[in-house]
Enzyme design. Structure first.
Site, PDB file in Angstrom:
ATOM      1  CE1 TYR A  53      -6.117  14.530  12.438  1.00 55.43           C
ATOM      2  CE2 TYR A  53      -8.461  14.953  12.443  1.00 55.43           C
ATOM      3  CZ  TYR A  53      -7.401  14.107  12.652  1.00 55.43           C
ATOM      4  OH  TYR A  53      -7.646  12.818  13.072  1.00 55.43           O
ATOM      5  N   GLY A 245     -11.813   0.141  -3.684  1.00 54.54           N
ATOM      6  CA  GLY A 245     -11.456  -0.370  -4.997  1.00 54.54           C
ATOM      7  C   GLY A 245     -10.774   0.640  -5.891  1.00 54.54           C
TER       8      GLY A 245
END
Length: 347
Positions: A53, A245
């Site tokens: 990471y 969304g």
């Protein structure tokens, strides 16, 4: 915040885990520190990272920076003992960690763990995970081409050597528990069998993808983990943001993961986007935040040890951790089940 005992260990982890893979590229030290401080104030005691990471984007030039950031937070705050710390060793083929794509084995385990400990500024990792199996994995949309019959024989012998080394590292006090990631039912069962037969560290957890749109874990792996006390650590519970969304109608907000990693690891497609929007619509219809609905659903699954959340802003993190207080009513669960029946495998 609820807490769960991880596998058959003594580790107690919060039902939500703070993911870190944006720290070092999308997030600065100061932003990461603020996230950790806030998460701990909300009852989170679990941090998950990896030697490769950050991944947004993935680069050999930034590999390990997330662990360094966590190490700097430990040094600044002195709060190491308040955190259950998990990290991972990369599997075969990944060259970002500087070992030329070498597979996981006795030598690479020792080298990788010592490097992680140095970056993290600690003498131990509470949960050390194998990021993916050397033999390959069906995760990240590879299930469409997965060919287990092409795997070479002798996998159990290789896995035994890995477990033996993990046993040595446990006795040395460098790790407290071991876990898998991107694994299958066969792989998990084999590690469990070998551990029991040879008195070696038992697998405590498996970190696999799980969300409203990715539920293959519900079958064989859920059964295995129920009977063997192995907890799921769910990554991408928001389908990399699709279930919030924010990508509805083809939107790509500036600085979002989709503007960095393209199709979100194969998650964005003509098949997935309409289904994601349908889940968001369920949440809105019932007056729920879409992200909180998705996270609350994952957190309530009976096999769930902890749901890994990742945020690039404090607003996102506050929303995500608000899911700890959400219980989905029966009518929401019915709508979710009906949508899944129509679209069981959208990713």
């Amino acid at each position: 915040m609820r807490y769960t005992t991880l596998g058959r260990t003594e580790l107690r982890v919060s039902n939500f885990c703070l993911g870190t893979m944006t720290w070092g590229t999308q997030n600065s030290d100061a932003e990461a520190f603020q996230q950790i401080d806030y998460a701990l104030d909300q009852g989170v005691n679990f941090l998950d990272t990896a030697e490769m990471y950050p991944t947004t984007p993935l680069s050999a030039g930034t590999s390990g920076e997330t662990e360094r950031i966590i190490g700097r937070w430990f040094a600044k705050t002195g709060r190491r003992e308040e955190v259950v710390l998990a990290t991972k060793i990369v599997g075969a083929g990944n060259r970002t960690a500087g070992r030329d794509g070498a597979p996981i084995g006795p030598a690479t385990l020792r080298l990788a763990l010592d490097d992680s400990l140095r970056r993290l500024g600690t003498d131990r990792v509470d949960l050390y995970q194998l990021h993916w199996p050397n033999r390959g994995s069906y995760h990240f949309r590879r299930d469409w081409t997965f060919a287990p019959e092409e795997q070479p024989r002798g996998q159990a012998e290789e896995m035994l050597a890995i477990l033996e080394t993990l046993g040595e590292l446990t006795r040395e006090g460098k790790i407290r528990a071991v876990g898998l990631s991107n694994e299958s039912a066969w792989g998990t069962a084999t590690y469990l069998r070998l551990a029991e037969a040879h008195g070696l560290p038992r697998i405590a957890s498996i970190q696999n993808e799980y969300s409203l749109m990715c539920r293959s874990f519900d079958l064989d792996l859920a059964e295995l983990c129920h009977h063997e006390d192995v907890g799921l650590l769910a990554y991408s519970p928001l389908a990399a943001g699709l279930l919030t969304g924010k990508y509805a109608g083809g939107a790509r907000p500036a600085g979002s993961r989709a503007t960095i990693n393209g199709d979100l690891g194969g998650r964005i497609s003509v098949h997935s986007e309409p289904v994601a929007e349908a889940y968001v619509a369920i949440a809105r219809r019932h007056g729920l935040d879409p992200a909180q609905m998705a996270l609350a659903f994952a957190a309530a699954r009976p096999f769930m040890a902890s749901v890994i959340i990742g945020a690039t802003s404090m607003e996102q993190l506050r929303t995500d951790l608000g899911a700890a207080d959400v219980t989905l009513p029966a009518e929401v669960l019915r709508d979710i089940a009906a949508l899944r029946r129509r679209h069981p495998r959208p990713l």
